[in-house]
Design an enzyme around this catalytic site. Structure first.
Site, PDB file in Angstrom:
ATOM      1  N   ASN A  42       0.886  -1.100  -0.082  1.00  0.00           N
ATOM      2  CA  ASN A  42       0.100  -0.139  -0.072  1.00  0.00           C
ATOM      3  C   ASN A  42       0.665   1.377   0.133  1.00  0.00           C
ATOM      4  O   ASN A  42       2.025   1.244   0.382  1.00  0.00           O
ATOM      5  CB  ASN A  42      -0.934  -0.011   0.991  1.00  0.00           C
ATOM      6  CG  ASN A  42      -0.525  -0.214   2.576  1.00  0.00           C
ATOM      7  OD1 ASN A  42       0.542  -0.808   2.707  1.00  0.00           O
ATOM      8  ND2 ASN A  42      -1.218  -0.052   3.468  1.00  0.00           N
ATOM      9  N   GLU A  44       0.355   5.180   0.524  1.00  0.00           N
ATOM     10  CA  GLU A  44      -0.527   6.299   1.084  1.00  0.00           C
ATOM     11  C   GLU A  44      -0.080   7.495   0.631  1.00  0.00           C
ATOM     12  O   GLU A  44       0.887   7.794   0.037  1.00  0.00           O
ATOM     13  CB  GLU A  44      -0.830   6.175   2.837  1.00  0.00           C
ATOM     14  CG  GLU A  44      -1.139   4.841   2.953  1.00  0.00           C
ATOM     15  CD  GLU A  44      -1.506   4.987   4.565  1.00  0.00           C
ATOM     16  OE1 GLU A  44      -1.019   5.529   5.427  1.00  0.00           O
ATOM     17  OE2 GLU A  44      -2.254   3.843   4.994  1.00  0.00           O
ATOM     18  N   CYS A  53      -3.988   0.657  -2.611  1.00  0.00           N
ATOM     19  CA  CYS A  53      -3.803  -0.747  -1.637  1.00  0.00           C
ATOM     20  C   CYS A  53      -2.943  -1.596  -2.276  1.00  0.00           C
ATOM     21  O   CYS A  53      -2.701  -1.377  -3.494  1.00  0.00           O
ATOM     22  CB  CYS A  53      -5.266  -1.387  -1.692  1.00  0.00           C
ATOM     23  SG  CYS A  53      -6.602  -0.502  -0.841  1.00  0.00           S
ATOM     24  N   GLU A  55      -3.162  -4.755  -3.025  1.00  0.00           N
ATOM     25  CA  GLU A  55      -3.486  -5.641  -4.067  1.00  0.00           C
ATOM     26  C   GLU A  55      -3.660  -4.965  -5.475  1.00  0.00           C
ATOM     27  O   GLU A  55      -3.241  -5.317  -6.553  1.00  0.00           O
ATOM     28  CB  GLU A  55      -4.868  -6.343  -3.652  1.00  0.00           C
ATOM     29  CG  GLU A  55      -5.118  -6.870  -2.236  1.00  0.00           C
ATOM     30  CD  GLU A  55      -5.485  -5.872  -1.235  1.00  0.00           C
ATOM     31  OE1 GLU A  55      -4.947  -4.833  -0.975  1.00  0.00           O
ATOM     32  OE2 GLU A  55      -6.511  -6.150  -0.460  1.00  0.00           O
ATOM     33  N   CYS A  87     -10.330  -5.095   0.622  1.00  0.00           N
ATOM     34  CA  CYS A  87     -11.319  -3.979   0.470  1.00  0.00           C
ATOM     35  C   CYS A  87     -12.106  -4.247  -0.742  1.00  0.00           C
ATOM     36  O   CYS A  87     -11.720  -5.122  -1.711  1.00  0.00           O
ATOM     37  CB  CYS A  87     -10.719  -2.421   0.780  1.00  0.00           C
ATOM     38  SG  CYS A  87     -10.173  -2.089  -0.972  1.00  0.00           S
ATOM     39  N   CYS A  90     -10.619  -3.159  -4.081  1.00  0.00           N
ATOM     40  CA  CYS A  90      -9.780  -4.353  -4.553  1.00  0.00           C
ATOM     41  C   CYS A  90     -10.383  -5.388  -5.287  1.00  0.00           C
ATOM     42  O   CYS A  90     -10.220  -6.052  -6.175  1.00  0.00           O
ATOM     43  CB  CYS A  90      -8.876  -4.548  -3.564  1.00  0.00           C
ATOM     44  SG  CYS A  90      -7.682  -3.271  -3.223  1.00  0.00           S
TER      45      CYS A  90
HETATM   46  N1  THU Z   1      -5.340  -1.403   2.569  1.00  0.00           N
HETATM   47  C1  THU Z   1      -4.836  -2.285   1.622  1.00  0.00           C
HETATM   48  O1  THU Z   1      -3.467  -2.140   1.267  1.00  0.00           O
HETATM   49  N2  THU Z   1      -5.582  -3.495   1.175  1.00  0.00           N
HETATM   50  C2  THU Z   1      -6.796  -3.714   1.516  1.00  0.00           C
HETATM   51  O2  THU Z   1      -7.467  -4.375   0.806  1.00  0.00           O
HETATM   52  C3  THU Z   1      -7.423  -2.903   2.676  1.00  0.00           C
HETATM   53  C4  THU Z   1      -6.664  -1.771   2.932  1.00  0.00           C
HETATM   54  C5  THU Z   1      -4.576  -0.371   3.216  1.00  0.00           C
HETATM   55  C6  THU Z   1      -5.027   1.033   2.697  1.00  0.00           C
HETATM   56  C7  THU Z   1      -4.457   1.804   3.780  1.00  0.00           C
HETATM   57  O3  THU Z   1      -3.132   2.096   3.419  1.00  0.00           O
HETATM   58  C8  THU Z   1      -4.579   0.980   4.970  1.00  0.00           C
HETATM   59  O4  THU Z   1      -4.562  -0.429   4.635  1.00  0.00           O
HETATM   60  C9  THU Z   1      -5.314   1.211   5.997  1.00  0.00           C
HETATM   61  O5  THU Z   1      -6.807   1.207   5.516  1.00  0.00           O
END
Ligand code: THU
Length: 131
Positions: A42, A44, A53, A55, A87, A90
């Protein structure tokens, strides 16, 4: 490649996550039929909604390298006590290219479960839905 090896690769990606805001690193590894693996983490952003994210990072890396099919298995891992469930965004992005994907979802202690994307996203909306 074994499920465990794919999970291990995803765990190595936790170190590449850029998570100054959530402090919640996620790693992913996407296996193609020819054995190629695209990894992701991920990333940000100060404009929080611009975050991508792990994935989707892996998937977009693959598609941008010319892959559009043949995706077999995806591992997604986090450090928390609960499983790091993908999520909704994704799940939807993966469904576009790999509705028959197998998804390995891990917890921080390494335990993981394996289930089809079709179970994570029942009645998914995909390219055929536009027909
Ligand atoms: N996140 C992911 O990388 N993948 C997911 O499917 C769920 C959430 C990350 C996004 C963000 O940087 C952190 O987790 C908190 O939400």
């Amino acid at each position: 490649m074994t499920d465990q090896a794919l999970i291990d690769l995803a765990f190595t990606m936790l170190g590449r996550s850029y998570v100054p805001y959530s402090k919640f690193p996620v790693g992913a590894a996407l296996l193609c039929a020819d054995g190629t693996v695209f990894t992701g983490c991920n990333v940000e952003n100060a404009a929080y909604g611009s975050t991508i994210c792990a994935e989707r990072t892996a998937l977009v890396k693959a598609v941008s390298e010319g892959r559009r099919d043949g995706f077999e298995r995806l591992a997604v891992v986090g450090k928390s006590t609960d499983y790091c469930w993908p999520c909704g965004a994704c799940r939807q992005m993966l469904y576009e290219f790999a509705p028959d994907l197998e998804v390995l979802v891990a917890r921080g202690d390494g335990a993981f479960v394996k289930l089809p994307l079709r179970e994570l996203l029942p009645h998914g909306f995909g390219p055929a839905s536009l027909g």
